[in-house]
Design an enzyme around this catalytic site. Structure first.
Site, mmCIF file in Angstrom:
data_model
loop_
_atom_site.group_PDB
_atom_site.id
_atom_site.type_symbol
_atom_site.label_atom_id
_atom_site.label_comp_id
_atom_site.label_asym_id
_atom_site.label_seq_id
_atom_site.Cartn_x
_atom_site.Cartn_y
_atom_site.Cartn_z
ATOM 1 N N ASP A 29 0.862 -1.186 0.000
ATOM 2 C CA ASP A 29 0.000 0.000 0.000
ATOM 3 C C ASP A 29 0.900 1.239 0.000
ATOM 4 O O ASP A 29 1.857 1.312 0.777
ATOM 5 C CB ASP A 29 -0.903 -0.048 1.250
ATOM 6 N N ASN A 85 -12.606 -3.290 3.189
ATOM 7 C CA ASN A 85 -13.608 -2.232 3.194
ATOM 8 C C ASN A 85 -14.538 -2.447 1.997
ATOM 9 O O ASN A 85 -14.068 -2.576 0.869
ATOM 10 C CB ASN A 85 -12.930 -0.863 3.106
ATOM 11 N N HIS A 98 -10.224 -5.727 -2.449
ATOM 12 C CA HIS A 98 -8.866 -5.939 -1.928
ATOM 13 C C HIS A 98 -8.912 -6.204 -0.436
ATOM 14 O O HIS A 98 -9.789 -5.704 0.270
ATOM 15 C CB HIS A 98 -7.969 -4.732 -2.222
ATOM 16 N N HIS A 100 -6.690 -5.949 3.059
ATOM 17 C CA HIS A 100 -5.533 -5.304 3.696
ATOM 18 C C HIS A 100 -4.869 -6.295 4.659
ATOM 19 O O HIS A 100 -5.559 -6.929 5.468
ATOM 20 C CB HIS A 100 -5.985 -4.096 4.525
HETATM 21 P P1 5GP Z 1 -9.570 1.158 0.650
HETATM 22 O O1 5GP Z 1 -9.735 2.384 1.473
HETATM 23 O O2 5GP Z 1 -10.248 1.252 -0.699
HETATM 24 O O3 5GP Z 1 -9.907 -0.108 1.388
HETATM 25 O O4 5GP Z 1 -8.005 1.012 0.393
HETATM 26 C C1 5GP Z 1 -7.358 1.441 -0.742
HETATM 27 C C2 5GP Z 1 -5.901 1.476 -0.425
HETATM 28 O O5 5GP Z 1 -5.192 1.588 -1.629
HETATM 29 C C3 5GP Z 1 -5.496 2.666 0.455
HETATM 30 O O6 5GP Z 1 -4.942 2.194 1.667
HETATM 31 C C4 5GP Z 1 -4.502 3.422 -0.403
HETATM 32 O O7 5GP Z 1 -3.406 3.923 0.318
HETATM 33 C C5 5GP Z 1 -4.071 2.390 -1.430
HETATM 34 N N1 5GP Z 1 -3.737 2.955 -2.733
HETATM 35 C C6 5GP Z 1 -4.423 3.926 -3.389
HETATM 36 N N2 5GP Z 1 -3.844 4.173 -4.568
HETATM 37 C C7 5GP Z 1 -2.781 3.324 -4.660
HETATM 38 C C8 5GP Z 1 -1.785 3.122 -5.670
HETATM 39 O O8 5GP Z 1 -1.759 3.760 -6.725
HETATM 40 N N3 5GP Z 1 -0.835 2.187 -5.410
HETATM 41 C C9 5GP Z 1 -0.829 1.445 -4.247
HETATM 42 N N4 5GP Z 1 0.162 0.554 -4.099
HETATM 43 N N5 5GP Z 1 -1.749 1.633 -3.277
HETATM 44 C C10 5GP Z 1 -2.714 2.552 -3.491
#
Ligand code: 5GP
Ligand code: ZN
Length: 137
Positions: A29, A85, A98, A100
């Protein structure tokens, strides 16, 4: 489809990949809760837990389990949070399913979820609500 994680899965966009197999891929992340915070995704696009194919979700969870041990060992973490999430209200920002894998330390300063007890009769009422929904599903 213009999906960030699909593009990471196909390597159109760069990511720090830490694990890959036929159906899943895992990468760091970019805004980690703690260093080593890893995301595990299905290579095929799926929006969230409601829409992902059961078998594919099993593939993702198998990889998440494997990575839980790997990330814990690599970062010397004291614990691992596994999270998913689903929907904006739950904090989903990237609309490709996804999981975490988050390394945790007793003194990392991140709060744990804080629960509140049910008011009188609410526990049974919510139990019934969810049992009824489960038998209708
Ligand atoms: P969500 O909030 O949708 O469960 O988590 C999305 C995660 O993706 C966030 O923790 C964010 O930091 C990560 N993220 C967003 N854009 C990118 C990206 O371009 N590359 C990577 N490696 N992680 C990303
Ligand atoms: Zn996607």
């Amino acid at each position: 489809m213009d999906c960030l994680f699909c593009k990471i899965a196909t390597k159109e966009l760069p990511a720090e990949i830490v694990y890959e197999d036929d159906r899943t891929i895992a990468f760091l992340d970019i805004r980690p809760i703690n260093k080593g915070h890893t995301l595990v995704i299905p290579k095929d696009h799926a929006l969230n837990i409601y829409e992902i194919d059961d078998e594919r979700l099993c593939d993702v969870m198998k990889s998440a389990k494997r990575l839980a041990g790997v990330v814990k060992a690599a970062t010397n973490a004291e614990g691992i949070n596994i999270g998913m999430n689903n929907g904006p209200a739950a904090g989903q920002v990237v609309m490709h399913a996804h999981v975490h894998v988050i390394p945790r330390f007793a003194d990392d300063g991140h709060a744990h979820w804080h629960g509140e007890p049910y008011a009188e009769d609410e526990l049974e009422a919510f139990g019934k609500l969810i049992r009824d929904a489960a038998s209708a599903a």
